[in-house]
Every structure is written in structure tokens, then in C-alpha cells.
Motif scaffolding. Structure first.
Motif, PDB file in Angstrom:
ATOM      1  N   ALA A 171      42.473 -21.424  -3.137  1.00 42.17           N
ATOM      2  CA  ALA A 171      41.780 -21.189  -1.874  1.00 42.17           C
ATOM      3  C   ALA A 171      40.522 -20.373  -2.131  1.00 42.17           C
ATOM      4  O   ALA A 171      40.517 -19.474  -2.974  1.00 42.17           O
ATOM      5  CB  ALA A 171      42.695 -20.455  -0.899  1.00 42.17           C
ATOM      6  N   PRO A 172      39.453 -20.672  -1.415  1.00 40.71           N
ATOM      7  CA  PRO A 172      38.236 -19.876  -1.578  1.00 40.71           C
ATOM      8  C   PRO A 172      38.450 -18.447  -1.091  1.00 40.71           C
ATOM      9  O   PRO A 172      39.299 -18.186  -0.242  1.00 40.71           O
ATOM     10  CB  PRO A 172      37.207 -20.594  -0.722  1.00 40.71           C
ATOM     11  CG  PRO A 172      38.006 -21.378   0.256  1.00 40.71           C
ATOM     12  CD  PRO A 172      39.316 -21.693  -0.414  1.00 40.71           C
ATOM     13  N   THR A 173      37.685 -17.529  -1.641  1.00 43.71           N
ATOM     14  CA  THR A 173      37.760 -16.139  -1.214  1.00 43.71           C
ATOM     15  C   THR A 173      37.198 -16.027   0.198  1.00 43.71           C
ATOM     16  O   THR A 173      36.069 -16.444   0.445  1.00 43.71           O
ATOM     17  CB  THR A 173      36.950 -15.240  -2.165  1.00 43.71           C
ATOM     18  OG1 THR A 173      37.425 -15.449  -3.484  1.00 43.71           O
ATOM     19  CG2 THR A 173      37.075 -13.786  -1.790  1.00 43.71           C
ATOM     20  N   PRO A 174      37.990 -15.494   1.128  1.00 47.02           N
ATOM     21  CA  PRO A 174      37.485 -15.397   2.500  1.00 47.02           C
ATOM     22  C   PRO A 174      36.348 -14.385   2.598  1.00 47.02           C
ATOM     23  O   PRO A 174      36.349 -13.356   1.927  1.00 47.02           O
ATOM     24  CB  PRO A 174      38.700 -14.936   3.304  1.00 47.02           C
ATOM     25  CG  PRO A 174      39.629 -14.343   2.309  1.00 47.02           C
ATOM     26  CD  PRO A 174      39.328 -14.975   0.982  1.00 47.02           C
ATOM     27  N   THR A 175      35.392 -14.699   3.418  1.00 49.91           N
ATOM     28  CA  THR A 175      34.297 -13.764   3.671  1.00 49.91           C
ATOM     29  C   THR A 175      34.516 -13.138   5.039  1.00 49.91           C
ATOM     30  O   THR A 175      34.934 -13.814   5.979  1.00 49.91           O
ATOM     31  CB  THR A 175      32.929 -14.470   3.642  1.00 49.91           C
ATOM     32  OG1 THR A 175      32.964 -15.552   4.560  1.00 49.91           O
ATOM     33  CG2 THR A 175      32.624 -14.999   2.262  1.00 49.91           C
ATOM     34  N   PRO A 176      34.269 -11.837   5.152  1.00 53.38           N
ATOM     35  CA  PRO A 176      34.501 -11.184   6.441  1.00 53.38           C
ATOM     36  C   PRO A 176      33.551 -11.734   7.512  1.00 53.38           C
ATOM     37  O   PRO A 176      32.389 -12.036   7.233  1.00 53.38           O
ATOM     38  CB  PRO A 176      34.217  -9.707   6.167  1.00 53.38           C
ATOM     39  CG  PRO A 176      33.541  -9.648   4.850  1.00 53.38           C
ATOM     40  CD  PRO A 176      33.779 -10.941   4.139  1.00 53.38           C
ATOM     41  N   LEU A 177      34.088 -11.882   8.705  1.00 53.89           N
ATOM     42  CA  LEU A 177      33.263 -12.328   9.829  1.00 53.89           C
ATOM     43  C   LEU A 177      32.442 -11.166  10.341  1.00 53.89           C
ATOM     44  O   LEU A 177      32.923 -10.044  10.453  1.00 53.89           O
ATOM     45  CB  LEU A 177      34.144 -12.875  10.953  1.00 53.89           C
ATOM     46  CG  LEU A 177      34.950 -14.116  10.619  1.00 53.89           C
ATOM     47  CD1 LEU A 177      35.852 -14.464  11.810  1.00 53.89           C
ATOM     48  CD2 LEU A 177      34.036 -15.282  10.312  1.00 53.89           C
ATOM     49  N   ARG A 178      31.215 -11.434  10.664  1.00 47.77           N
ATOM     50  CA  ARG A 178      30.363 -10.384  11.209  1.00 47.77           C
ATOM     51  C   ARG A 178      30.233 -10.625  12.707  1.00 47.77           C
ATOM     52  O   ARG A 178      29.721 -11.646  13.121  1.00 47.77           O
ATOM     53  CB  ARG A 178      28.990 -10.402  10.553  1.00 47.77           C
ATOM     54  CG  ARG A 178      29.086 -10.138   9.070  1.00 47.77           C
ATOM     55  CD  ARG A 178      27.721  -9.925   8.473  1.00 47.77           C
ATOM     56  NE  ARG A 178      27.821  -8.700   7.699  1.00 47.77           N
ATOM     57  CZ  ARG A 178      26.976  -7.695   7.774  1.00 47.77           C
ATOM     58  NH1 ARG A 178      25.944  -7.756   8.531  1.00 47.77           N
ATOM     59  NH2 ARG A 178      27.161  -6.624   7.053  1.00 47.77           N
ATOM     60  N   HIS A 179      30.723  -9.692  13.467  1.00 48.91           N
ATOM     61  CA  HIS A 179      30.625  -9.781  14.921  1.00 48.91           C
ATOM     62  C   HIS A 179      29.456  -8.912  15.374  1.00 48.91           C
ATOM     63  O   HIS A 179      29.250  -7.812  14.871  1.00 48.91           O
ATOM     64  CB  HIS A 179      31.927  -9.298  15.573  1.00 48.91           C
ATOM     65  CG  HIS A 179      33.100 -10.152  15.226  1.00 48.91           C
ATOM     66  ND1 HIS A 179      33.281 -11.404  15.754  1.00 48.91           N
ATOM     67  CD2 HIS A 179      34.136  -9.944  14.390  1.00 48.91           C
ATOM     68  CE1 HIS A 179      34.389 -11.917  15.270  1.00 48.91           C
ATOM     69  NE2 HIS A 179      34.924 -11.054  14.434  1.00 48.91           N
ATOM     70  N   PRO A 180      28.686  -9.391  16.357  1.00 48.42           N
ATOM     71  CA  PRO A 180      27.586  -8.562  16.844  1.00 48.42           C
ATOM     72  C   PRO A 180      28.129  -7.297  17.509  1.00 48.42           C
ATOM     73  O   PRO A 180      29.236  -7.279  18.040  1.00 48.42           O
ATOM     74  CB  PRO A 180      26.876  -9.456  17.852  1.00 48.42           C
ATOM     75  CG  PRO A 180      27.869 -10.515  18.215  1.00 48.42           C
ATOM     76  CD  PRO A 180      28.797 -10.655  17.043  1.00 48.42           C
ATOM     77  N   LEU A 181      27.345  -6.245  17.448  1.00 52.50           N
ATOM     78  CA  LEU A 181      27.751  -5.000  18.096  1.00 52.50           C
ATOM     79  C   LEU A 181      27.771  -5.207  19.607  1.00 52.50           C
ATOM     80  O   LEU A 181      26.934  -5.928  20.152  1.00 52.50           O
ATOM     81  CB  LEU A 181      26.772  -3.876  17.737  1.00 52.50           C
ATOM     82  CG  LEU A 181      26.739  -3.487  16.267  1.00 52.50           C
ATOM     83  CD1 LEU A 181      25.636  -2.460  16.034  1.00 52.50           C
ATOM     84  CD2 LEU A 181      28.070  -2.918  15.838  1.00 52.50           C
ATOM     85  N   PRO A 182      28.731  -4.587  20.273  1.00 51.09           N
ATOM     86  CA  PRO A 182      28.793  -4.760  21.730  1.00 51.09           C
ATOM     87  C   PRO A 182      27.543  -4.179  22.401  1.00 51.09           C
ATOM     88  O   PRO A 182      26.988  -3.181  21.954  1.00 51.09           O
ATOM     89  CB  PRO A 182      30.045  -4.002  22.139  1.00 51.09           C
ATOM     90  CG  PRO A 182      30.408  -3.144  20.986  1.00 51.09           C
ATOM     91  CD  PRO A 182      29.771  -3.721  19.770  1.00 51.09           C
ATOM     92  N   THR A 183      27.108  -4.811  23.476  1.00 48.22           N
ATOM     93  CA  THR A 183      25.953  -4.342  24.234  1.00 48.22           C
ATOM     94  C   THR A 183      26.370  -3.120  25.043  1.00 48.22           C
ATOM     95  O   THR A 183      27.406  -3.144  25.728  1.00 48.22           O
ATOM     96  CB  THR A 183      25.457  -5.439  25.193  1.00 48.22           C
ATOM     97  OG1 THR A 183      25.226  -6.612  24.418  1.00 48.22           O
ATOM     98  CG2 THR A 183      24.196  -5.040  25.902  1.00 48.22           C
TER      99      THR A 183
END
Length: 62
Positions: free
Chosen positions: A45-57
Motif C-alpha cells: 500500500a502507498p504511504t498515506p499523506t496527511p489531509l490538509r484541511h483549511p483553517l476554520p473561518t
């Protein structure tokens, strides 16, 4: 078929693994490998990359 040496748990040591014929169309980059000695299958399995979530407004008072 591409071959690489990996540890096989069934053979208890380093063995050549190859990409079996892939029905999913991955070709030589198929994540499935089979031990050329005993046939044990591995899935790389490929190494998972962390998801980047936008900062809350920031909320403003009404």
C-alpha cells in the motif's frame, strides 16, 4: 515482470517477488507482488499523506 527482493514470512527469509499479471490495468506499478518460490502474496500500500484541511473561518459577532 519486475522483480524485487523482499522478506517472505512463509519462506522465512529474503526471496524474489514479482508482479503477477494484473487484471486491474496497473501494469508494472501494480501493488500486488507474489513470492517466486512459494507464491505468498503481498500488497504494498502507498504511504498515506496527511489531509490538509483549511483553517476554520473566525466567527464574527452580529
Amino acid at each position: 515482470m519486475a522483480e524485487r527482493e523482499l522478506h517472505c514470512d512463509t519462506c522465512e527469509g529474503p526471496q524474489l517477488f514479482e508482479v503477477p499479471p494484473c487484471l486491474d490495468g496497473h501494469g508494472p506499478t501494480c501493488p500486488e507482488l507474489a513470492c517466486t518460490r512459494c507464491g505468498t502474496a503481498l500488497f504494498l500500500a502507498p504511504t498515506p499523506t496527511p489531509l490538509r484541511h483549511p483553517l476554520p473561518t473566525p466567527r464574527r459577532a452580529a
